[in-house]
Design an enzyme around this catalytic site. Structure first.
Site, PDB file in Angstrom:
ATOM      1  CE1 TYR A  21      -7.786  -0.944  14.227  1.00 12.64           C
ATOM      2  CE2 TYR A  21      -6.276  -2.006  15.918  1.00 12.64           C
ATOM      3  CZ  TYR A  21      -7.402  -2.024  15.228  1.00 12.64           C
ATOM      4  OH  TYR A  21      -8.433  -2.732  15.367  1.00 12.64           O
ATOM      5  NE  ARG A  55     -13.893  -7.477  21.886  1.00 19.03           N
ATOM      6  CZ  ARG A  55     -13.030  -8.049  21.256  1.00 19.03           C
ATOM      7  NH1 ARG A  55     -12.430  -9.153  21.589  1.00 19.03           N
ATOM      8  NH2 ARG A  55     -12.192  -7.322  20.157  1.00 19.03           N
ATOM      9  CE  LYS A 110      -7.559  -5.005  13.435  1.00 20.21           C
ATOM     10  NZ  LYS A 110      -7.591  -5.982  14.432  1.00 20.21           N
ATOM     11  CD  GLU A 148     -11.017  -6.632  13.740  1.00 24.54           C
ATOM     12  OE1 GLU A 148     -10.317  -7.401  12.961  1.00 24.54           O
ATOM     13  OE2 GLU A 148     -10.505  -6.077  14.835  1.00 24.54           O
ATOM     14  CG  ASP A 149     -13.015  -5.374  17.656  1.00 23.43           C
ATOM     15  OD1 ASP A 149     -12.424  -6.257  17.943  1.00 23.43           O
ATOM     16  OD2 ASP A 149     -12.756  -4.283  17.850  1.00 23.43           O
ATOM     17  CG  ASP A 157      -6.739  -9.571  13.876  1.00 22.06           C
ATOM     18  OD1 ASP A 157      -5.831 -10.249  13.583  1.00 22.06           O
ATOM     19  OD2 ASP A 157      -6.840  -8.362  14.533  1.00 22.06           O
ATOM     20  CG  ASP A 158     -11.277  -9.368  17.577  1.00 24.19           C
ATOM     21  OD1 ASP A 158     -10.263  -8.291  17.480  1.00 24.19           O
ATOM     22  OD2 ASP A 158     -12.232  -9.681  16.802  1.00 24.19           O
ATOM     23  CG  ASN A 162      -5.058  -3.215  22.623  1.00 22.65           C
ATOM     24  OD1 ASN A 162      -4.101  -2.806  22.993  1.00 22.65           O
ATOM     25  ND2 ASN A 162      -5.179  -4.046  21.707  1.00 22.65           N
TER      26      ASN A 162
HETATM   27  P1  NAD Z   1     -13.414 -10.983  25.696  1.00 23.03           P
HETATM   28  O1  NAD Z   1     -14.355 -10.131  26.159  1.00 23.03           O
HETATM   29  O2  NAD Z   1     -13.596 -11.940  24.686  1.00 23.03           O
HETATM   30  O3  NAD Z   1     -12.642 -11.619  27.005  1.00 23.03           O
HETATM   31  C1  NAD Z   1     -12.303 -11.215  28.287  1.00 23.03           C
HETATM   32  C2  NAD Z   1     -12.094 -12.046  29.152  1.00 23.03           C
HETATM   33  O4  NAD Z   1     -11.695 -11.356  30.328  1.00 23.03           O
HETATM   34  C3  NAD Z   1     -13.115 -12.701  29.595  1.00 23.03           C
HETATM   35  O5  NAD Z   1     -12.842 -14.114  29.765  1.00 23.03           O
HETATM   36  C4  NAD Z   1     -13.561 -12.142  31.049  1.00 23.03           C
HETATM   37  O6  NAD Z   1     -14.176 -13.277  31.875  1.00 23.03           O
HETATM   38  C5  NAD Z   1     -12.314 -11.887  31.541  1.00 23.03           C
HETATM   39  N1  NAD Z   1     -11.937 -10.687  32.549  1.00 23.03           N
HETATM   40  C6  NAD Z   1     -12.820  -9.536  32.729  1.00 23.03           C
HETATM   41  N2  NAD Z   1     -12.393  -9.053  33.754  1.00 23.03           N
HETATM   42  C7  NAD Z   1     -11.586  -9.525  34.404  1.00 23.03           C
HETATM   43  C8  NAD Z   1     -10.732  -9.635  35.663  1.00 23.03           C
HETATM   44  N3  NAD Z   1     -11.199  -8.789  36.247  1.00 23.03           N
HETATM   45  N4  NAD Z   1     -10.047 -10.686  35.814  1.00 23.03           N
HETATM   46  C9  NAD Z   1      -9.995 -11.871  35.266  1.00 23.03           C
HETATM   47  N5  NAD Z   1     -10.615 -11.959  33.932  1.00 23.03           N
HETATM   48  C10 NAD Z   1     -11.430 -10.916  33.725  1.00 23.03           C
HETATM   49  O7  NAD Z   1     -12.142 -10.173  25.112  1.00 23.03           O
HETATM   50  P2  NAD Z   1     -11.061 -10.426  24.463  1.00 23.03           P
HETATM   51  O8  NAD Z   1     -11.199 -10.486  22.479  1.00 23.03           O
HETATM   52  O9  NAD Z   1     -10.303 -11.749  24.705  1.00 23.03           O
HETATM   53  O10 NAD Z   1      -9.998  -9.355  24.567  1.00 23.03           O
HETATM   54  C11 NAD Z   1      -9.389  -8.955  25.751  1.00 23.03           C
HETATM   55  C12 NAD Z   1      -8.415  -7.816  25.889  1.00 23.03           C
HETATM   56  O11 NAD Z   1      -7.285  -8.278  24.980  1.00 23.03           O
HETATM   57  C13 NAD Z   1      -9.065  -6.572  25.255  1.00 23.03           C
HETATM   58  O12 NAD Z   1      -8.755  -5.389  26.118  1.00 23.03           O
HETATM   59  C14 NAD Z   1      -8.309  -6.511  23.924  1.00 23.03           C
HETATM   60  O13 NAD Z   1      -8.028  -5.147  23.569  1.00 23.03           O
HETATM   61  C15 NAD Z   1      -7.096  -7.241  24.211  1.00 23.03           C
HETATM   62  N6  NAD Z   1      -6.395  -7.684  22.732  1.00 23.03           N
HETATM   63  C16 NAD Z   1      -5.003  -7.193  22.809  1.00 23.03           C
HETATM   64  C17 NAD Z   1      -4.813  -7.977  21.427  1.00 23.03           C
HETATM   65  C18 NAD Z   1      -3.258  -7.573  21.143  1.00 23.03           C
HETATM   66  O14 NAD Z   1      -2.453  -6.861  21.792  1.00 23.03           O
HETATM   67  N7  NAD Z   1      -2.668  -8.008  19.983  1.00 23.03           N
HETATM   68  C19 NAD Z   1      -5.522  -8.442  20.581  1.00 23.03           C
HETATM   69  C20 NAD Z   1      -6.763  -8.897  20.750  1.00 23.03           C
HETATM   70  C21 NAD Z   1      -7.300  -8.428  22.052  1.00 23.03           C
END
Ligand code: NAD
Length: 557
Positions: free
Chosen positions: A108, A161, A179, A250-251, A273-274, A414
């Protein structure tokens, strides 16, 4: 009490293989490779198809471990493991489970991200179902092509995504495959119940349109009512062909993820899950961090960088938790603040806010940057879910440490290259006081003679247990109350010795135990909410534990 039919721990395939010879050796769910016994080799037409020495499962694990450790880099290890999984699932799962900390980062995140980026180039043999626009009108028929009729768990993506990497189209298949492997390794859901699906509606990633190795449709992504109709056909087909299946979104991209979750949440047991898994994982980390800061949930002020699926999902569950501790909904929402790519999310910002951000658009003057927002709002916790690296700067972290004795800093984006800051930066710039967690793993950090172990806020702690719990009681729906129960259970399993080194999640080596406890909490909640369709066992946890898949070879003859 009548035992449930086809519980998650039992093979959908029956006890005795009906296959023999090469067909048996090429069936990964039944194949034992060199571990077929002398009797089995005679009875099942395997003589001559295998080298003469008979190995035990333990010896095979040892041999595979040596082979995978000889691989020069994580991607090569990933390729080795995927091939092993395609050859012999029992051996694959035994190996992964016995060395879970070593192999989760390979099967993963972070390696799976790289694998998706190079999926076309490393693609050897399909795993899972690819359902593309070419199959419109025939989705039920395609689902019936799957090799096992008894699918109970589907992870589906449309590749828009993938992790923090963006639109990877059909090469996103690495994610559902990974997953589902985690469902089996971490929660004992039988691999025969699992179906990875990639819906290929095209891609808006121009590099994939021209890339020679790309495996999907080389056309623009379908959107609007036609996209919705395609998903509707997929869901209707799932309900017909696999009526007992639990589905994990997912994604999916932001514009679809929230809508699809809401539309289908009560139509079939499903979750995203996201949004929801991330929420429970992060909330559990926060609850565990409060054991270190001795703070109360209702007194926290949480500032999120990034207002997408992960961020608003976490905030929504935070609100549910704070409400259950006595705050009103509006009081709870005012504890959560967001900075997105345009600055502070606030009322009358001048752009049209997406629906999921609106509950967090407070009355406040506009603040353009994270640094200024930290200065103005003085949060107790900073949660990075922006997919944008190096945004938790030295100034931001020093400021957090200036008004918090133990600032909570979670850099969840991530893969590792996208994390808002490194573990080392968080500990160093806060003089060793940060309570840090990340989405992808970081190694421990020595600072001024103390060893700090970053927690990995990996959804792996939550979704396998939630899925197992929902499957075990055959829940009609998966609710936020179940995710809240999962988060509380996870936080309660962080031990004092974890907290002493700053780790707000349990060691990954305890993942099977964690998943079993979470599954029991989820099933209990499903029974309490009247959503379980199976009778309530006297001891829910013991019932679930007894049904978890354990990768051992069975005697076929
Ligand atoms: P998403 O695309 O739905 O949301 C991203 C958000 O970040 C948007 O609101 C965007 O406007 C904002 N953004 C982008 N660049 C920015 C900046 N420079 N400054 C401020 N805001 C900014 O994505 P998501 O599903 O919410 O995931 C976001 C991140 O979280 C990903 O990198 C993902 O890998 C990570 N994530 C981690 C976990 C975990 O650790 N358990 C779980 C899910 C997602």
């Amino acid at each position: 009490m009548t035992p449930p039919a086809n519980p998650p721990g039992l093979s959908a395939l029956g006890d005795v293989p009906c296959l023999s010879g090469t067909a048996l050796l090429t069936n990964p769910l039944l194949n034992k490779g060199t571990a077929f016994t002398e009797r089995e080799r005679d009875a099942l037409g395997l003589r001559g198809l295998l080298p003469p020495r008979v190995f035990t499962l333990e010896e095979q694990v040892e041999r595979s471990l040596n082979a995978v450790r000889r691989k020069p880099d994580p991607l090569e290890k990933y390729i080795y493991l995927v091939n092993l999984q395609n050859r012999n699932e029992t051996l694959f799962y035994r190996l992964v489970m016995d060395h879970i900390e070593e192999f989760v980062p390979i099967i993963y995140t972070p390696t799976v991200g790289q694998a998706c980026l190079e999926y076309g180039a490393i693609f050897r043999r399909p795993r899972g179902l690819f359902i593309s626009l070419r199959e419109r009108g025939r989705i039920a028929e395609i689902l019936r092509h799957w090799s096992t009729p008894n699918v109970r768990l589907i992870v589906v993506t449309d590749g828009e995504r993938i992790l923090g990497l963006g639109d990877l189209g059909a090469t996103g298949m690495g994610i559902p495959v990974g997953k589902l492997s985690l469902y089996t390794a971490c929660a004992g859901v039988h691999p025969g119940y699992c179906l990875p699906v990639t819906i290929d509606v095209g891609t808006d990633n121009p590099a994939l349109h021209t890339g020679t190795a790309y495996i999907g449709l080389r056309e623009k992504r379908l959107r609007g009512p036609e996209y919705d109709a395609f998903i509707e056909e997929f869901i209707a087909a799932v309900k017909t062909v696999f009526p007992r299946a639990l589905l994990q979104w997912e994604d999916f991209g932001n514009t679809n993820a929230f809508r699809l979750l809401r539309r289908y949440q009560s139509q079939l047991p499903s979750f995203n899950d996201d949004i929801q898994g991330t929420a429970a994982t992060a909330l559990a980390g926060l609850l565990a961090a409060l054991r270190l800061t001795r703070g109360k949930l209702q007194d926290q002020r949480v500032l999120f960088l990034g207002a997408g699926e992960a961020g608003t999902g976490i905030a929504d569950l935070f609100v549910a938790a704070a409400r259950s501790e006595g705050l009103s909904e509006s009081e709870a929402r005012r504890r959560c603040w967001f900075v997105d790519s345009k600055g502070l999310v606030m009322k009358n910002r001048g752009d049209r806010l997406a629906e999921h951000k609106e509950p967090y658009a407070h009355d406040h003057p506009f603040i353009p940057t994270l640094t200024e927002a930290v200065k103005a709002l003085k949060p107790t916790a900073l949660i990075g879910v922006s997919g944008t690296p190096a945004t938790f700067t030295r100034e931001v972290i020093e400021m957090m440490a200036s008004f918090n004795e133990r600032p909570v800093i979670f850099a969840l984006s991530n893969p590792t290259s996208k994390a808002e800051c490194t573990a080392e930066a968080a500990y160093t710039w806060s003089e060793g006081r940060a309570i840090f967690a990340s989405g992808s793993p970081f190694p421990p950090v020595e600072f001024k003679g103390r060893r700090h172990v970053p927690g990995q806020g990996n959804n792996i702690y939550i979704f396998p247990g939630v899925g197992l719990g929902a499957l075990a009681c055959e829940a009609r729906e998966v609710t936020d109350a179940m995710f809240l129960a999962a988060a509380r259970t996870l936080a309660s399993m962080v031990e004092e010795q974890d907290l002493a080194i700053g780790r707000v999640y349990p060691a990954l080596t305890r993942i099977r135990d964690v998943s079993a406890r979470i599954a029991a909490a989820v099933a209990r909640m499903a029974h309490d909410e009247g959503l379980a369709t199976l009778p309530r066992p006297a001891d829910i946890e013991a019932d679930i534990r007894s049904r978890m898949f354990d990768p051992v070879y069975r005697e076929y003859v």
